[in-house]
Every structure is written in structure tokens, then in C-alpha cells.
Design an enzyme around this catalytic site. Sequence first.
Site, PDB file in Angstrom:
ATOM      1  N   HIS A 290       3.708   0.046   5.898  1.00  0.00           N
ATOM      2  CA  HIS A 290       2.727  -0.498   6.848  1.00  0.00           C
ATOM      3  C   HIS A 290       1.629   0.491   7.235  1.00  0.00           C
ATOM      4  CE1 HIS A 290       4.967   1.777   9.846  1.00  0.00           C
ATOM      5  NE2 HIS A 290       3.919   1.654  10.629  1.00  0.00           N
TER       6      HIS A 290
HETATM    7  C1  UD1 Z   1       0.917   0.579  14.876  1.00  0.00           C
HETATM    8  C2  UD1 Z   1       0.891   2.105  15.120  1.00  0.00           C
HETATM    9  C3  UD1 Z   1       1.841   2.789  14.148  1.00  0.00           C
HETATM   10  C4  UD1 Z   1       3.245   2.190  14.256  1.00  0.00           C
HETATM   11  C5  UD1 Z   1       3.138   0.681  14.005  1.00  0.00           C
HETATM   12  C6  UD1 Z   1       4.463  -0.020  14.080  1.00  0.00           C
HETATM   13  C7  UD1 Z   1      -1.289   2.955  15.897  1.00  0.00           C
HETATM   14  C8  UD1 Z   1      -2.487   3.745  15.528  1.00  0.00           C
HETATM   15  N1  UD1 Z   1      -0.440   2.664  14.897  1.00  0.00           N
HETATM   16  O1  UD1 Z   1       0.428   0.350  13.556  1.00  0.00           O
HETATM   17  O2  UD1 Z   1       1.926   4.168  14.476  1.00  0.00           O
HETATM   18  O3  UD1 Z   1       4.087   2.786  13.285  1.00  0.00           O
HETATM   19  O4  UD1 Z   1       2.251   0.122  15.004  1.00  0.00           O
HETATM   20  O5  UD1 Z   1       4.337  -1.327  13.572  1.00  0.00           O
HETATM   21  O6  UD1 Z   1      -1.124   2.629  17.052  1.00  0.00           O
HETATM   22  N2  UD1 Z   1      -1.162  -7.462  13.649  1.00  0.00           N
HETATM   23  C9  UD1 Z   1      -0.619  -8.729  13.685  1.00  0.00           C
HETATM   24  N3  UD1 Z   1       0.207  -9.028  14.722  1.00  0.00           N
HETATM   25  C10 UD1 Z   1       0.485  -8.149  15.723  1.00  0.00           C
HETATM   26  C11 UD1 Z   1      -0.099  -6.881  15.684  1.00  0.00           C
HETATM   27  C12 UD1 Z   1      -0.917  -6.547  14.640  1.00  0.00           C
HETATM   28  O7  UD1 Z   1      -0.828  -9.549  12.816  1.00  0.00           O
HETATM   29  O8  UD1 Z   1       1.253  -8.508  16.630  1.00  0.00           O
HETATM   30  C13 UD1 Z   1      -2.042  -7.104  12.512  1.00  0.00           C
HETATM   31  C14 UD1 Z   1      -3.502  -7.135  12.853  1.00  0.00           C
HETATM   32  O9  UD1 Z   1      -4.205  -7.622  11.763  1.00  0.00           O
HETATM   33  C15 UD1 Z   1      -3.843  -5.681  13.086  1.00  0.00           C
HETATM   34  C16 UD1 Z   1      -2.899  -4.985  12.104  1.00  0.00           C
HETATM   35  O10 UD1 Z   1      -1.723  -5.796  12.092  1.00  0.00           O
HETATM   36  O11 UD1 Z   1      -5.179  -5.403  12.854  1.00  0.00           O
HETATM   37  C17 UD1 Z   1      -2.523  -3.603  12.516  1.00  0.00           C
HETATM   38  O12 UD1 Z   1      -1.953  -3.582  13.829  1.00  0.00           O
HETATM   39  P1  UD1 Z   1      -2.092  -2.278  14.759  1.00  0.00           P
HETATM   40  O13 UD1 Z   1      -1.300  -2.428  15.995  1.00  0.00           O
HETATM   41  O14 UD1 Z   1      -3.515  -1.961  14.936  1.00  0.00           O
HETATM   42  O15 UD1 Z   1      -1.457  -1.138  13.890  1.00  0.00           O
HETATM   43  P2  UD1 Z   1      -0.079  -1.087  13.099  1.00  0.00           P
HETATM   44  O16 UD1 Z   1      -0.416  -1.010  11.668  1.00  0.00           O
HETATM   45  O17 UD1 Z   1       0.902  -2.130  13.527  1.00  0.00           O
END
Ligand code: UD1
Length: 379
Positions: free
Chosen positions: A219
Amino acid sequence: MIKVASVVGARPQIVKAAAFSRAVRGKFANKIKEFIIHSGQHYDHKLSQVFFEEMGIPEPDYNLQAGSASHAVQTANMLTRFEKVFSEISPDAVIVYGDTNSTIAAALAAAKEHIPVVHIEAGLRSFNKSMPEEINRITTDHCSTMLFTPTIGGMENLINEGFNPNNKAPYTIDNPGVFHCGDIMLDNSLYFASIASKHSKIIETYDLQENMFVLATIHRDYNTDNPERLKGLLYALAKIADTHKVVLPLHPRTEKYINLLDINVREDFFNHPGIVITPPLSFFDMIALEKSCKMIMTDSGVVQKEAYFFQKPVVILRTETEWTDIVKAGCGIITGSDPNKINEAFEYFLNKESLTFPPVFGDGSAAEFICETIIRHIR
Ligand code: UD1
């Protein structure tokens, strides 16, 4: 009564907060009052609510609904909302976990308001500042009044950055208290391991055989947002799936970027009979898979550690790791996204007779130690 605000936002923090919250509601209920604040960084049921339900964490007192956005926008949204909530609650301390955008936003908002920040999982470094998490970790540590390290390596990193473990109380942001307490995730893995096996049906659902499958997670933006690296990882997993089933719980970010790859790459991967794709999994299902698999391949920090807790070798799909003790113990190999290196590591662990897992993450009592230390030193 000491009033603390516990900040969660992303999936792994909810798991870490479960251990702290359990300790507060148990042994320390008459000394600590906890408010749980959810930043809203993760909002999908499978990335957030399911963990509250399974792990028996109280519903958050506040949900800031920050949602997804670019790093600056997401962090800025949280920063202003945390400031408002902190001024409403007036906590004696703000507890932050790990290294996500929720962690840094809460730490900054609290430090600017002169509220002591307690950082759980302090001192970890990947020494790769192109990772957003590395910036978050370093900055959070340097805004903190009390820092709790999960490993001795974490403590050494803090000392190298000028922190002094011999500082005497009273602790302040300029004279922070630095403590080694072991890993709070181990508290949870020990507590939930047997419960998880009873509640999870994942092994039966996907018709998996004990010790005959590989569990993989991907991820990190470094891997997902770069098509060449992502293709390399998919290619490597498909090759392993020729001989061993590969179970891949798919993070929404990863799914989004796989769907941008060439159709033939996607189809080769998804149609491979040995590749088992699942939605993001609950904590119980994840533990059940970790306990039963042959080995784990991951770019997650948490899953690397859980591999170690359950005595499974781990192939680390990154170019470095904060959890260097795992590699030093010979139980983890860093491969990045290079299919040849991944395959070599897979073969190595497949043929390795036995591994030993020294107790580098403590004894599973980190949360109690943290509560006792907060009671002794906050206010
Ligand atoms: C975040 C953390 C990472 C952690 C991970 C656990 C940061 C910089 N990164 O990364 O350290 O290991 O969480 O999962 O804070 N999305 C959804 N549903 C959700 C949340 C996100 O579909 O409930 C999608 C969105 O398109 C979003 C992407 O996932 O843009 C990334 O989500 P984000 O929270 O920004 O970062 P993670 O990759 O989850």
C-alpha cells in the site's frame, strides 16, 4: 484525574490505540480520562469502523472527517480541526501514535498550544526522507514532551538526534522524557491472538492450507504510485503463485493504481489461479492469516512486526525498513520491488530449516508502562 486526548486516523493507529484504551479503561480508569479523536483520514468501514467493533474500542468522542486529499490539504484540514477540538477539551496531554498525517497534524496543533505531546512508537527512522512517514516521525518526535520507543534501535536513533534519556522530570518540550517500553502492537497481538482464531473464518472462506500460502500486502505510495515498481511487484507475486497461493488483501490505494496499468498486466495478475484477492481485512482475519501462512511479503511497517510476533519470515517490499531488528535477526530480507530479489528471498525462506526470533519488541506490557509513566509525570 488526568485528561488525555488520544488521536487516531489511519488503520494502524486504531489498532495501537486499542491497547492504550484497554489499559486506561481497565487498571487506570480512576486516574486517566481518555477522549478519542478520529481525524477521519480513513473513513471506509473496512479501514476504520471494523477495528473499533472487533477490538472493543469506545466510539470516538470527535470525528474530524478530514478525509482524503493531497498531503498538504489533508494535513492542513486536520491541523485546524485539531486545534479547535483541543481548545474545547483542554487535555493535559495529547497522545499520538506512529507516523501518519494524522500524527503530525495533531502533534503540531498540540505543541503550538503548549499541550504536552506523548508520542507512542517514537524514534523509528527509515533514513529515507522521501517517505511522508519519515518527515512525520522526525517532526513529531521533536514536538513531543514524552517519547516512548518500541525498540532499543528507536532509542539509539533519538540519542543520535540529541535526545537525552537521562533528562530529569519535570518534562517539557525542551526537556523531554524519553522511555523505552517495547511495542504496543505486541500487547494487542498477544491479547487478541486466540480470540482471533475463534472468530475468523478466513482460512475456510478462501480454502487455504496451513503453511502453504504466502500473505502479501502492498500500500505504500512509493510502490503503488510508480507503475514500474507496481508491475514488478505484481509480476513477482504471480511467479510465486505458480507454486504457492498468494493472498493479497487489497488496499484502496493499490486497487486504484492497479486499475491504471495496462489491461494485459491487470488480467494476467487477477486471472492467475494462485492469486487470491480479498478486500481490506479486519484485525482478526489478518491475525488468522498471519498465524497460518508460510511467509509474509509486505511494505507495511505493522505487518512486518506482526510477522515477527507470529514467528514468520518476512520479505520486505521496500528499499529500507525502520524495523531493522527483524533484518538483523535474519527473519526479514529487504528486496524493494525487484522481482528477482523477491523470488530469491522467497526461495531462501522456503528452504530455511529454522529461524529464531529474539524478543526485541518487549513483553507485551507497553500500554501499562505508558499509562503509569503518564500518571507519574503529567501535571
Ligand atoms: C496511510 C499512512 C500510512 C499507513 C497507512 C495505513 C500517511 C502519510 N500514510 O496511508 O503511513 O501505513 O495509512 O493504511 O498518513 N482511501 C480510501 N478509503 C479510506 C482512506 C483512503 O479509499 O478510508 C484511499 C483514497 O483514495 C486515498 C488513498 O486511499 O487517497 C490513500 O489514503 P491515505 O490515508 O492518504 O494514505 P494511506 O495510503 O492509507
